[in-house]
Design a protein around this motif. Structure first.
Motif, PDB file in Angstrom:
ATOM      1  N   ARG A 104      82.233  62.617  41.202  1.00  0.00           N
ATOM      2  CA  ARG A 104      82.329  61.341  41.913  1.00  0.00           C
ATOM      3  C   ARG A 104      80.941  60.798  42.255  1.00  0.00           C
ATOM      4  O   ARG A 104      80.656  59.624  42.052  1.00  0.00           O
ATOM      5  N   VAL A 105      80.093  61.670  42.773  1.00  0.00           N
ATOM      6  CA  VAL A 105      78.741  61.257  43.163  1.00  0.00           C
ATOM      7  C   VAL A 105      77.974  60.720  41.963  1.00  0.00           C
ATOM      8  O   VAL A 105      77.231  59.725  42.067  1.00  0.00           O
ATOM      9  N   LEU A 106      78.138  61.356  40.813  1.00  0.00           N
ATOM     10  CA  LEU A 106      77.412  60.968  39.604  1.00  0.00           C
ATOM     11  C   LEU A 106      78.068  59.821  38.853  1.00  0.00           C
ATOM     12  O   LEU A 106      77.593  59.414  37.798  1.00  0.00           O
ATOM     13  N   ALA A 107      79.161  59.280  39.403  1.00  0.00           N
ATOM     14  CA  ALA A 107      79.853  58.118  38.830  1.00  0.00           C
ATOM     15  C   ALA A 107      80.395  58.381  37.428  1.00  0.00           C
ATOM     16  O   ALA A 107      80.379  57.500  36.561  1.00  0.00           O
ATOM     17  N   ILE A 108      80.919  59.586  37.216  1.00  0.00           N
ATOM     18  CA  ILE A 108      81.516  59.936  35.922  1.00  0.00           C
ATOM     19  C   ILE A 108      82.912  59.347  35.777  1.00  0.00           C
ATOM     20  O   ILE A 108      83.361  59.058  34.662  1.00  0.00           O
ATOM     21  N   VAL A 109      83.585  59.126  36.896  1.00  0.00           N
ATOM     22  CA  VAL A 109      84.997  58.734  36.888  1.00  0.00           C
ATOM     23  C   VAL A 109      85.315  57.555  35.967  1.00  0.00           C
ATOM     24  O   VAL A 109      86.276  57.629  35.183  1.00  0.00           O
ATOM     25  N   PRO A 110      84.568  56.435  35.986  1.00  0.00           N
ATOM     26  CA  PRO A 110      84.936  55.285  35.143  1.00  0.00           C
ATOM     27  C   PRO A 110      84.892  55.572  33.644  1.00  0.00           C
ATOM     28  O   PRO A 110      85.455  54.803  32.848  1.00  0.00           O
ATOM     29  N   HIS A 111      84.243  56.657  33.252  1.00  0.00           N
ATOM     30  CA  HIS A 111      84.080  56.946  31.825  1.00  0.00           C
ATOM     31  C   HIS A 111      85.081  57.980  31.301  1.00  0.00           C
ATOM     32  O   HIS A 111      85.091  58.281  30.106  1.00  0.00           O
ATOM     33  N   ILE A 112      85.931  58.501  32.176  1.00  0.00           N
ATOM     34  CA  ILE A 112      86.944  59.468  31.752  1.00  0.00           C
ATOM     35  C   ILE A 112      88.065  58.734  31.014  1.00  0.00           C
ATOM     36  O   ILE A 112      88.557  57.710  31.473  1.00  0.00           O
ATOM     37  N   ARG A 113      88.493  59.264  29.890  1.00  0.00           N
ATOM     38  CA  ARG A 113      89.508  58.637  29.061  1.00  0.00           C
ATOM     39  C   ARG A 113      90.873  59.267  29.386  1.00  0.00           C
ATOM     40  O   ARG A 113      91.156  60.399  29.005  1.00  0.00           O
ATOM     41  N   LEU A 114      91.698  58.513  30.101  1.00  0.00           N
ATOM     42  CA  LEU A 114      93.010  58.967  30.535  1.00  0.00           C
ATOM     43  C   LEU A 114      94.112  58.123  29.909  1.00  0.00           C
ATOM     44  O   LEU A 114      93.927  56.928  29.690  1.00  0.00           O
ATOM     45  N   GLY A 115      95.263  58.747  29.679  1.00  0.00           N
ATOM     46  CA  GLY A 115      96.431  57.988  29.280  1.00  0.00           C
ATOM     47  C   GLY A 115      96.923  57.142  30.443  1.00  0.00           C
ATOM     48  O   GLY A 115      96.616  57.425  31.608  1.00  0.00           O
ATOM     49  N   LYS A 116      97.700  56.103  30.143  1.00  0.00           N
ATOM     50  CA  LYS A 116      98.150  55.182  31.188  1.00  0.00           C
ATOM     51  C   LYS A 116      98.936  55.893  32.280  1.00  0.00           C
ATOM     52  O   LYS A 116      98.725  55.660  33.473  1.00  0.00           O
ATOM     53  N   GLN A 117      99.855  56.771  31.876  1.00  0.00           N
ATOM     54  CA  GLN A 117     100.673  57.450  32.873  1.00  0.00           C
ATOM     55  C   GLN A 117      99.832  58.332  33.776  1.00  0.00           C
ATOM     56  O   GLN A 117     100.031  58.374  34.988  1.00  0.00           O
ATOM     57  N   ALA A 118      98.877  59.051  33.173  1.00  0.00           N
ATOM     58  CA  ALA A 118      98.008  59.919  33.965  1.00  0.00           C
ATOM     59  C   ALA A 118      97.181  59.106  34.945  1.00  0.00           C
ATOM     60  O   ALA A 118      96.987  59.500  36.102  1.00  0.00           O
ATOM     61  N   ARG A 119      96.716  57.956  34.509  1.00  0.00           N
ATOM     62  CA  ARG A 119      95.924  57.097  35.397  1.00  0.00           C
ATOM     63  C   ARG A 119      96.808  56.541  36.516  1.00  0.00           C
ATOM     64  O   ARG A 119      96.407  56.524  37.678  1.00  0.00           O
ATOM     65  N   ASP A 120      98.012  56.112  36.158  1.00  0.00           N
ATOM     66  CA  ASP A 120      98.941  55.589  37.169  1.00  0.00           C
ATOM     67  C   ASP A 120      99.319  56.657  38.186  1.00  0.00           C
ATOM     68  O   ASP A 120      99.597  56.346  39.351  1.00  0.00           O
ATOM     69  N   ASP A 121      99.329  57.921  37.753  1.00  0.00           N
ATOM     70  CA  ASP A 121      99.691  59.026  38.639  1.00  0.00           C
ATOM     71  C   ASP A 121      98.515  59.522  39.473  1.00  0.00           C
ATOM     72  O   ASP A 121      98.641  60.520  40.188  1.00  0.00           O
ATOM     73  N   GLY A 122      97.380  58.837  39.377  1.00  0.00           N
ATOM     74  CA  GLY A 122      96.231  59.211  40.190  1.00  0.00           C
ATOM     75  C   GLY A 122      95.303  60.213  39.545  1.00  0.00           C
ATOM     76  O   GLY A 122      94.482  60.837  40.233  1.00  0.00           O
ATOM     77  N   GLY A 123      95.384  60.356  38.233  1.00  0.00           N
ATOM     78  CA  GLY A 123      94.542  61.327  37.538  1.00  0.00           C
ATOM     79  C   GLY A 123      93.057  61.082  37.697  1.00  0.00           C
ATOM     80  O   GLY A 123      92.262  62.032  37.685  1.00  0.00           O
ATOM     81  N   ALA A 124      92.661  59.820  37.890  1.00  0.00           N
ATOM     82  CA  ALA A 124      91.241  59.503  38.027  1.00  0.00           C
ATOM     83  C   ALA A 124      90.658  60.021  39.334  1.00  0.00           C
ATOM     84  O   ALA A 124      89.434  60.041  39.501  1.00  0.00           O
ATOM     85  N   ASP A 125      91.517  60.450  40.253  1.00  0.00           N
ATOM     86  CA  ASP A 125      91.031  61.003  41.522  1.00  0.00           C
ATOM     87  C   ASP A 125      91.491  62.444  41.709  1.00  0.00           C
ATOM     88  O   ASP A 125      91.467  62.965  42.811  1.00  0.00           O
ATOM     89  N   SER A 126      91.908  63.080  40.623  1.00  0.00           N
ATOM     90  CA  SER A 126      92.374  64.465  40.689  1.00  0.00           C
ATOM     91  C   SER A 126      91.186  65.423  40.632  1.00  0.00           C
ATOM     92  O   SER A 126      90.378  65.366  39.706  1.00  0.00           O
ATOM     93  N   ASP A 127      91.091  66.312  41.612  1.00  0.00           N
ATOM     94  CA  ASP A 127      90.024  67.315  41.581  1.00  0.00           C
ATOM     95  C   ASP A 127      90.106  68.169  40.320  1.00  0.00           C
ATOM     96  O   ASP A 127      89.078  68.583  39.773  1.00  0.00           O
ATOM     97  N   ASN A 128      91.320  68.453  39.872  1.00  0.00           N
ATOM     98  CA  ASN A 128      91.486  69.264  38.664  1.00  0.00           C
ATOM     99  C   ASN A 128      90.829  68.588  37.464  1.00  0.00           C
ATOM    100  O   ASN A 128      90.075  69.212  36.704  1.00  0.00           O
ATOM    101  N   ILE A 129      91.117  67.319  37.261  1.00  0.00           N
ATOM    102  CA  ILE A 129      90.587  66.593  36.112  1.00  0.00           C
ATOM    103  C   ILE A 129      89.093  66.366  36.252  1.00  0.00           C
ATOM    104  O   ILE A 129      88.317  66.614  35.319  1.00  0.00           O
ATOM    105  N   LEU A 130      88.656  65.909  37.418  1.00  0.00           N
ATOM    106  CA  LEU A 130      87.235  65.630  37.602  1.00  0.00           C
ATOM    107  C   LEU A 130      86.392  66.890  37.462  1.00  0.00           C
ATOM    108  O   LEU A 130      85.314  66.875  36.853  1.00  0.00           O
ATOM    109  N   GLY A 131      86.885  67.991  38.031  1.00  0.00           N
ATOM    110  CA  GLY A 131      86.157  69.247  37.905  1.00  0.00           C
ATOM    111  C   GLY A 131      86.074  69.711  36.461  1.00  0.00           C
ATOM    112  O   GLY A 131      85.024  70.182  36.002  1.00  0.00           O
ATOM    113  N   ASP A 132      87.175  69.581  35.730  1.00  0.00           N
ATOM    114  CA  ASP A 132      87.190  69.989  34.320  1.00  0.00           C
ATOM    115  C   ASP A 132      86.244  69.132  33.482  1.00  0.00           C
ATOM    116  O   ASP A 132      85.537  69.646  32.604  1.00  0.00           O
ATOM    117  N   VAL A 133      86.235  67.832  33.713  1.00  0.00           N
ATOM    118  CA  VAL A 133      85.351  66.941  32.953  1.00  0.00           C
ATOM    119  C   VAL A 133      83.886  67.260  33.242  1.00  0.00           C
ATOM    120  O   VAL A 133      83.046  67.278  32.338  1.00  0.00           O
TER     121      VAL A 133
END
Length: 239
Positions: A104-133
């Motif tokens: 989050r601090v490094l502003a990686i979030v906008p560049h993560i490529r998520l499917g629509k459903q995953a994004r709608d389900d809050g994947g862009a703010d998931s610690d699991n996804i952000l940590g893995d990326v």
């Protein structure tokens, strides 16, 4: 060592291995190096919900090990603590929570490529996804530029939590375990109360109880994170 990836067919189409211009520029500024193999970096930013032939999972597996080595080497060099204290700090610095916070601090979030459903389900703010990326990007940098460059990136990205002494205090679960023993109580009992949401954005609810004292409940993006939060809450309430 250079990672090569051929164009792969998917659903009758040829997958693009090129990065968006803004993402290419972002990665150049983030790492200090221009991406050589754009398909590699695209893979590091791709979540499985897109259904593409490659996502970040393999790179995350590699990056996790590179990160662990880089942090362990750093702690061994700069921290004069014993093995137990070093392990305690290492576990916190490489945790999913720390990796996600830095993403989050490094502003990686906008560049993560998520499917629509995953994004709608809050994947862009998931610690699991952000940590893995975060770890997948370290893996990609290691493959493309080698360990020294990956280590230098880790030292820049992790400079703030390292300087702040992250992990110097006991882990909440260890602190609660010791508190219970010191007060002649049975060990804490953790119970998974609920698991909600899709796999990529799941939320876990855990209760921890110490007999004759009380209990505390907390939520987290993994069972381990929820247990940690519950232990921390218990110590705030009863410790």
């Amino acid at each position: 060592m250079v990672y090569r990836r051929a164009l792969e067919p998917h659903r009758g189409h040829v997958l693009s291995t090129e990065l968006e211009p803004a993402t290419r520029q972002f990665l150049t500024e983030l790492t200090g190096h221009s991406p050589r193999n754009e398909g590699l970096w695209r893979e590091a930013l791709t979540h499985g919900s897109l259904g593409e032939a490659r996502d970040y999972q393999r790179l995350e597996f590699l990056g996790d090990r590179v990160l662990g080595l880089a942090i362990a080497e750093w702690l061994h060099t700069d921290a004069g603590a014993n093995e137990g204290k070093l392990s305690q700090r290492l576990n916190v610095l490489v945790s999913r929570e720390t990796c996600a916070s830095l993403a989050r601090v490094l502003a990686i979030v906008p560049h993560i490529r998520l499917g629509k459903q995953a994004r709608d389900d809050g994947g862009a703010d998931s610690d699991n996804i952000l940590g893995d990326v975060m770890e997948a990007l370290i893996g990609a940098l290691f493959l493309e530029r080698g360990y020294d460059v990956a280590r230098d990136f880790v030292r820049r990205a992790w400079a703030a939590p390292m300087a702040a002494g992250a992990g110097q205090r006991k882990h909440p679960k260890a602190a609660l375990q010791e508190w219970a023993a010191g007060n002649r109580r049975k060990p804490p009992l953790y119970t998974l109360v609920a698991r909600e949401g899709p796999d990529h954005a799941a939320t876990f609810t855990v209760t921890v109880a110490v007999g004759g004292v009380g209990e505390a409940t907390a939520r987290g993006s993994s069972k381990q994170d929820a247990e940690t939060a519950a232990a921390r809450q218990f110590m705030q309430d009863f410790g």
